[in-house]
Design a protein around this motif. Structure first.
Motif, PDB file in Angstrom:
ATOM      1  N   LEU A 145      35.548  31.684 -37.702  1.00  0.00           N
ATOM      2  CA  LEU A 145      34.463  32.622 -38.368  1.00  0.00           C
ATOM      3  C   LEU A 145      33.234  32.587 -37.850  1.00  0.00           C
ATOM      4  CD1 LEU A 145      34.091  35.112 -40.186  1.00  0.00           C
ATOM      5  CD2 LEU A 145      33.554  33.451 -42.107  1.00  0.00           C
ATOM      6  N   LEU A 146      32.645  31.371 -37.608  1.00  0.00           N
ATOM      7  CA  LEU A 146      31.308  30.959 -37.312  1.00  0.00           C
ATOM      8  C   LEU A 146      31.293  31.489 -35.589  1.00  0.00           C
ATOM      9  CD1 LEU A 146      28.500  29.881 -37.681  1.00  0.00           C
ATOM     10  CD2 LEU A 146      29.698  27.768 -36.969  1.00  0.00           C
ATOM     11  N   THR A 147      32.178  31.124 -34.950  1.00  0.00           N
ATOM     12  CA  THR A 147      32.232  31.551 -33.184  1.00  0.00           C
ATOM     13  C   THR A 147      32.289  32.960 -33.253  1.00  0.00           C
ATOM     14  OG1 THR A 147      33.515  29.590 -33.059  1.00  0.00           O
ATOM     15  CG2 THR A 147      33.564  31.060 -31.345  1.00  0.00           C
ATOM     16  N   SER A 148      32.947  33.560 -34.109  1.00  0.00           N
ATOM     17  CA  SER A 148      33.061  35.095 -34.104  1.00  0.00           C
ATOM     18  C   SER A 148      31.633  35.844 -34.571  1.00  0.00           C
ATOM     19  CB  SER A 148      33.907  35.803 -34.852  1.00  0.00           C
ATOM     20  OG  SER A 148      35.228  35.316 -34.664  1.00  0.00           O
ATOM     21  N   TRP A 149      30.957  35.264 -35.198  1.00  0.00           N
ATOM     22  CA  TRP A 149      29.507  35.464 -35.682  1.00  0.00           C
ATOM     23  C   TRP A 149      28.673  35.244 -34.491  1.00  0.00           C
ATOM     24  CZ3 TRP A 149      27.262  38.731 -39.029  1.00  0.00           C
ATOM     25  CH2 TRP A 149      28.025  38.998 -40.289  1.00  0.00           C
ATOM     26  N   ILE A 150      28.584  34.099 -34.081  1.00  0.00           N
ATOM     27  CA  ILE A 150      27.676  33.571 -33.129  1.00  0.00           C
ATOM     28  C   ILE A 150      27.960  34.368 -31.712  1.00  0.00           C
ATOM     29  CG2 ILE A 150      27.215  31.690 -31.391  1.00  0.00           C
ATOM     30  CD1 ILE A 150      27.804  29.905 -33.600  1.00  0.00           C
ATOM     31  N   MET A 151      29.190  34.796 -31.274  1.00  0.00           N
ATOM     32  CA  MET A 151      29.450  35.607 -30.166  1.00  0.00           C
ATOM     33  C   MET A 151      28.956  36.970 -30.129  1.00  0.00           C
ATOM     34  SD  MET A 151      31.094  33.630 -27.725  1.00  0.00           S
ATOM     35  CE  MET A 151      31.655  34.627 -26.571  1.00  0.00           C
ATOM     36  N   THR A 152      29.330  37.513 -31.352  1.00  0.00           N
ATOM     37  CA  THR A 152      28.765  38.940 -31.356  1.00  0.00           C
ATOM     38  C   THR A 152      27.139  39.083 -31.487  1.00  0.00           C
ATOM     39  OG1 THR A 152      29.228  38.628 -33.797  1.00  0.00           O
ATOM     40  CG2 THR A 152      31.003  39.430 -32.509  1.00  0.00           C
ATOM     41  N   ALA A 153      26.723  38.115 -32.172  1.00  0.00           N
ATOM     42  CA  ALA A 153      25.475  38.175 -32.462  1.00  0.00           C
ATOM     43  C   ALA A 153      24.394  38.071 -30.997  1.00  0.00           C
ATOM     44  CB  ALA A 153      24.771  36.776 -33.208  1.00  0.00           C
ATOM     45  N   LEU A 154      25.037  37.094 -30.193  1.00  0.00           N
ATOM     46  CA  LEU A 154      24.580  36.846 -28.810  1.00  0.00           C
ATOM     47  C   LEU A 154      24.648  38.052 -27.914  1.00  0.00           C
ATOM     48  CD1 LEU A 154      25.666  33.237 -28.214  1.00  0.00           C
ATOM     49  CD2 LEU A 154      23.373  33.989 -28.687  1.00  0.00           C
ATOM     50  N   HIS A 155      25.856  38.566 -27.914  1.00  0.00           N
ATOM     51  CA  HIS A 155      26.122  39.797 -27.127  1.00  0.00           C
ATOM     52  C   HIS A 155      25.032  41.028 -27.762  1.00  0.00           C
ATOM     53  CE1 HIS A 155      28.394  43.777 -26.538  1.00  0.00           C
ATOM     54  NE2 HIS A 155      28.187  43.317 -25.209  1.00  0.00           N
ATOM     55  N   SER A 156      25.010  41.178 -28.901  1.00  0.00           N
ATOM     56  CA  SER A 156      24.285  42.361 -29.532  1.00  0.00           C
ATOM     57  C   SER A 156      22.911  41.982 -29.158  1.00  0.00           C
ATOM     58  CB  SER A 156      24.213  42.298 -30.909  1.00  0.00           C
ATOM     59  OG  SER A 156      25.609  42.703 -31.564  1.00  0.00           O
ATOM     60  N   LEU A 157      22.493  40.779 -29.212  1.00  0.00           N
ATOM     61  CA  LEU A 157      20.882  40.549 -28.794  1.00  0.00           C
ATOM     62  C   LEU A 157      20.806  40.651 -27.180  1.00  0.00           C
ATOM     63  CD1 LEU A 157      18.249  39.228 -29.778  1.00  0.00           C
ATOM     64  CD2 LEU A 157      19.061  37.017 -29.364  1.00  0.00           C
ATOM     65  N   LEU A 158      21.408  40.211 -26.621  1.00  0.00           N
ATOM     66  CA  LEU A 158      21.654  40.462 -24.980  1.00  0.00           C
ATOM     67  C   LEU A 158      21.274  41.971 -24.687  1.00  0.00           C
ATOM     68  CD1 LEU A 158      21.431  39.631 -22.165  1.00  0.00           C
ATOM     69  CD2 LEU A 158      24.073  39.777 -22.312  1.00  0.00           C
TER      70      LEU A 158
END
Length: 312
Positions: A145-158
């Motif tokens: 779950l944490l990995t999913s949040w981190i990956m999506t947050a980084l992509h959205s931020l980019l």
């Protein structure tokens, strides 16, 4: 020529699904109803899972997070759309547009990753049933779950930061009911080559990698099911992932449909209407799919309603 660019944009104009004045009350009622159904339906799924101890398993842990992501996903676009219809204003501030873009991509991507994690959960349950509780332990579930949040947050931020580098001209009308990434890039009057490159590469990566994981998981699941000798055993094994498979088909089917329709029509308004399918309809149908096809959820919902009735 540079003076014609508006680097300090203060607002955009969201044209919405339709500019027909007579249709606005109908659209308001329709989208308000769909939003309330989505919100209440997913909230009931979350409450049912929380209150029923029998549902405190990895599968339902991820389902509750999927329902939460669906609530947040639809809440990034529809409330603003309803407000604009009610106030007869189509304005969204520059900061509001970037914020909406970020959270829309965040929760949309999170849906994608959670569906992949849920496919892996079903893969372990069917292909390695004896080791399921060992493999899908609370630590791994939390890590996924944490990995999913981190990956999506980084992509959205980019993607959001890439939009911030763009300069916009006088034409600031977005033929959509929310700030969609592709539409924003098309509005820019500065060079968008890098934005297009990042958008297609990163978005493709975020879409293809989870889809590959889902297809791989289900290829192994189907192979394992065919090895089961009894018809009853095959049905029972398949029924455990039937709801998830339906949601995956709906999610990727509507997304692919929007992509193909927008590419073929070359009409931004048609694309906006098609986008309603995956931004509104899919989150709304998910609770119905899981509640209608899942006996455990049905029983948990009955208990939830019986407790509320008894308490009142």
């Amino acid at each position: 020529m540079e003076s014609e660019n508006q680097t300090c944009v203060s607002e955009f104009i969201l044209l919405g699904v339709s500019e027909d004045v007579l249709l606005q009350p109908l659209l308001f009622g329709l989208f308000l109803s769909m939003y309330l159904v989505t919100f209440i339906g997913n909230l009931l799924i979350i409450l049912a899972i929380i209150t029923d101890s029998h549902l405190h398993t990895p599968m339902y842990f991820f389902l509750s997070n999927l329902s939460l992501a669906d609530i947040c996903f639809i809440s990034t676009t529809i409330p603003k759309m309803l407000l604009n219809i009610q106030t007869q204003s189509k304005v969204i501030t520059y900061a509001g547009c970037i914020t909406q873009l970020y959270f829309f991509m965040l929760f949309g991507d999170l849906d994608n990753f959670l569906l992949t994690v849920m496919a892996y959960d079903r893969f372990v349950a069917i292909c390695h049933p004896l080791h399921y509780t060992i493999i899908m332990n609370p630590r791994l579930c939390g890590l996924l779950l944490l990995t999913s949040w981190i990956m999506t947050a980084l992509h959205s931020l980019l993607q959001s930061l890439m939009v911030l580098r763009l300069s916009f001209c006088e034409e600031l009308e977005i033929p959509h009911f929310f700030c969609e990434l592709n539409q924003l890039i098309h509005l820019a009057c500065s060079d968008t080559f890098l934005n297009d490159l990042v958008m297609y590469f990163a978005t493709g990566l975020v879409a293809i990698v989870p889809l590959t994981g889902i297809l791989f998981s289900y290829s192994k699941i189907v192979t394992s099911i065919f090895r089961i000798s009894s018809a009853g055993g095959k049905y029972k094994a398949f029924s455990t992932c039937g709801s998830h498979l339906s949601v995956v088909s709906l999610f990727y089917g509507t997304g692919l449909g929007v992509y193909l329709s927008s590419a073929a029509a070359q009409n931004s308004r048609a694309s906006a209407i098609a986008s309603v399918m995956y931004t509104v309809v899919t989150p709304m149908l998910n609770p119905f799919i899981y509640s209608l096809k899942n006996k455990d959820i049905k029983q948990a919902l009955k208990k939830l309603f019986s407790q509320e009735t008894f308490s009142t």
